[in-house]
Design a protein around this motif. Structure first.
Motif, PDB file in Angstrom:
ATOM      1  N   ALA A  25       0.831  -1.205   0.000  1.00  0.00           N
ATOM      2  CA  ALA A  25       0.000   0.000   0.000  1.00  0.00           C
ATOM      3  C   ALA A  25       0.867   1.258   0.000  1.00  0.00           C
ATOM      4  CB  ALA A  25      -0.927  -0.008   1.208  1.00  0.00           C
ATOM      5  N   GLY A  26       1.975   1.227   0.712  1.00  0.00           N
ATOM      6  CA  GLY A  26       2.874   2.386   0.743  1.00  0.00           C
ATOM      7  C   GLY A  26       3.494   2.668  -0.609  1.00  0.00           C
ATOM      8  N   ILE A  27       3.932   1.628  -1.298  1.00  0.00           N
ATOM      9  CA  ILE A  27       4.500   1.809  -2.640  1.00  0.00           C
ATOM     10  C   ILE A  27       3.435   2.352  -3.589  1.00  0.00           C
ATOM     11  CG2 ILE A  27       5.435   0.576  -4.639  1.00  0.00           C
ATOM     12  CD1 ILE A  27       6.817  -1.303  -2.610  1.00  0.00           C
ATOM     13  N   ALA A  28       2.227   1.816  -3.507  1.00  0.00           N
ATOM     14  CA  ALA A  28       1.140   2.283  -4.374  1.00  0.00           C
ATOM     15  C   ALA A  28       0.781   3.743  -4.070  1.00  0.00           C
ATOM     16  CB  ALA A  28      -0.083   1.393  -4.201  1.00  0.00           C
ATOM     17  N   LEU A  29       0.812   4.126  -2.804  1.00  0.00           N
ATOM     18  CA  LEU A  29       0.511   5.513  -2.436  1.00  0.00           C
ATOM     19  C   LEU A  29       1.552   6.471  -3.001  1.00  0.00           C
ATOM     20  CD1 LEU A  29      -1.347   7.407  -0.822  1.00  0.00           C
ATOM     21  CD2 LEU A  29       0.158   7.039   1.139  1.00  0.00           C
ATOM     22  N   LEU A  88       5.820 -14.614  -9.741  1.00  0.00           N
ATOM     23  CA  LEU A  88       4.372 -14.509  -9.872  1.00  0.00           C
ATOM     24  C   LEU A  88       3.828 -13.379  -8.998  1.00  0.00           C
ATOM     25  CD1 LEU A  88       1.874 -15.739 -11.203  1.00  0.00           C
ATOM     26  CD2 LEU A  88       1.729 -17.308  -9.264  1.00  0.00           C
ATOM     27  N   SER A  89       4.373 -13.225  -7.807  1.00  0.00           N
ATOM     28  CA  SER A  89       3.942 -12.149  -6.914  1.00  0.00           C
ATOM     29  C   SER A  89       4.249 -10.779  -7.494  1.00  0.00           C
ATOM     30  CB  SER A  89       4.628 -12.286  -5.551  1.00  0.00           C
ATOM     31  OG  SER A  89       4.271 -13.469  -4.929  1.00  0.00           O
ATOM     32  N   ILE A  90       5.404 -10.638  -8.111  1.00  0.00           N
ATOM     33  CA  ILE A  90       5.775  -9.355  -8.722  1.00  0.00           C
ATOM     34  C   ILE A  90       4.844  -9.026  -9.883  1.00  0.00           C
ATOM     35  CG2 ILE A  90       7.584  -8.198 -10.064  1.00  0.00           C
ATOM     36  CD1 ILE A  90       9.627  -9.628  -8.251  1.00  0.00           C
ATOM     37  N   VAL A  91       4.576 -10.001 -10.727  1.00  0.00           N
ATOM     38  CA  VAL A  91       3.686  -9.776 -11.871  1.00  0.00           C
ATOM     39  C   VAL A  91       2.285  -9.408 -11.397  1.00  0.00           C
ATOM     40  CG1 VAL A  91       2.546 -10.914 -13.821  1.00  0.00           C
ATOM     41  CG2 VAL A  91       5.000 -11.204 -13.467  1.00  0.00           C
ATOM     42  N   VAL A  92       1.762 -10.156 -10.423  1.00  0.00           N
ATOM     43  CA  VAL A  92       0.413  -9.879  -9.908  1.00  0.00           C
ATOM     44  C   VAL A  92       0.369  -8.508  -9.245  1.00  0.00           C
ATOM     45  CG1 VAL A  92      -1.267 -10.597  -8.162  1.00  0.00           C
ATOM     46  CG2 VAL A  92      -0.297 -12.269  -9.714  1.00  0.00           C
ATOM     47  N   TYR A  93       1.431  -8.127  -8.518  1.00  0.00           N
ATOM     48  CA  TYR A  93       1.452  -6.815  -7.870  1.00  0.00           C
ATOM     49  C   TYR A  93       1.402  -5.692  -8.903  1.00  0.00           C
ATOM     50  CZ  TYR A  93       2.756  -2.808  -5.128  1.00  0.00           C
ATOM     51  OH  TYR A  93       2.763  -1.563  -4.538  1.00  0.00           O
ATOM     52  N   PHE A  94       2.220  -5.779  -9.952  1.00  0.00           N
ATOM     53  CA  PHE A  94       2.246  -4.706 -10.942  1.00  0.00           C
ATOM     54  C   PHE A  94       0.955  -4.636 -11.755  1.00  0.00           C
ATOM     55  CE2 PHE A  94       6.951  -4.689 -10.417  1.00  0.00           C
ATOM     56  CZ  PHE A  94       7.045  -3.367 -10.003  1.00  0.00           C
ATOM     57  N   VAL A  95       0.374  -5.775 -12.061  1.00  0.00           N
ATOM     58  CA  VAL A  95      -0.918  -5.759 -12.763  1.00  0.00           C
ATOM     59  C   VAL A  95      -1.991  -5.154 -11.862  1.00  0.00           C
ATOM     60  CG1 VAL A  95      -2.748  -7.229 -13.706  1.00  0.00           C
ATOM     61  CG2 VAL A  95      -0.376  -7.648 -14.342  1.00  0.00           C
ATOM     62  N   GLY A  96      -1.996  -5.528 -10.592  1.00  0.00           N
ATOM     63  CA  GLY A  96      -2.955  -4.953  -9.647  1.00  0.00           C
ATOM     64  C   GLY A  96      -2.743  -3.466  -9.437  1.00  0.00           C
ATOM     65  N   LEU A  97      -1.481  -3.044  -9.395  1.00  0.00           N
ATOM     66  CA  LEU A  97      -1.179  -1.619  -9.251  1.00  0.00           C
ATOM     67  C   LEU A  97      -1.651  -0.844 -10.477  1.00  0.00           C
ATOM     68  CD1 LEU A  97       0.235   0.575  -7.551  1.00  0.00           C
ATOM     69  CD2 LEU A  97       2.330   0.016  -8.778  1.00  0.00           C
ATOM     70  N   TRP A  98      -1.438  -1.400 -11.644  1.00  0.00           N
ATOM     71  CA  TRP A  98      -1.902  -0.743 -12.864  1.00  0.00           C
ATOM     72  C   TRP A  98      -3.426  -0.645 -12.890  1.00  0.00           C
ATOM     73  CZ3 TRP A  98      -4.273  -3.204 -17.287  1.00  0.00           C
ATOM     74  CH2 TRP A  98      -4.482  -2.320 -18.346  1.00  0.00           C
ATOM     75  N   LEU A  99      -4.108  -1.743 -12.554  1.00  0.00           N
ATOM     76  CA  LEU A  99      -5.571  -1.719 -12.541  1.00  0.00           C
ATOM     77  C   LEU A  99      -6.110  -0.771 -11.474  1.00  0.00           C
ATOM     78  CD1 LEU A  99      -6.381  -5.496 -13.095  1.00  0.00           C
ATOM     79  CD2 LEU A  99      -6.710  -3.613 -14.697  1.00  0.00           C
TER      80      LEU A  99
END
Length: 111
Positions: A25-29, A88-99
């Motif tokens: 959440a901190g990185i996304a913020l 897989l965690s990195i890919v899912v995180y970046f896709v989720g961050l983009w969405l």
């Protein structure tokens, strides 16, 4: 004595989920803050409080990505391939961050 050890393990496991969620959440913020606070002149149709939605939605998406990382970390401790779990965690995180960014900025900057 066995009950005390089980309760200690349970509290340690729940803390291991919270830490990656807070980091995600901190990185996304930080990422969404570059977009939101970089706007100087906003159109009137965006409204007065247009910044609130992206600043809530995107960190929530980042927290879910962190929770997925914690889940994959747990799975790797149970025998899943550690390298594959991290990738897989990195890919899912970046896709989720983009969405999360698209959903947060929909109707304002992402139009």
């Amino acid at each position: 004595m066995a009950q005390q050890n089980e309760s200690q393990n349970q509290s340690t496991h729940s803390l291991s989920v919270v830490k990656p969620m807070l980091i995600g959440a901190g990185i996304a913020l930080v990422v969404i803050s570059f977009f939101v606070f970089g706007v100087d002149n906003t159109p009137a149709e965006w409204g007065k409080f247009w910044r609130i939605r992206p600043l809530i939605v995107t960190p929530l998406a980042g927290a879910m990505g962190g929770a997925f990382y914690a889940f994959m970390d747990y799975q790797s401790s149970r025998g899943f391939n550690r390298t594959l779990a991290i990738l897989l965690s990195i890919v899912v995180y970046f896709v989720g961050l983009w969405l999360g960014t698209v959903l947060g900025l929909a109707g304002t900057m992402w139009d």
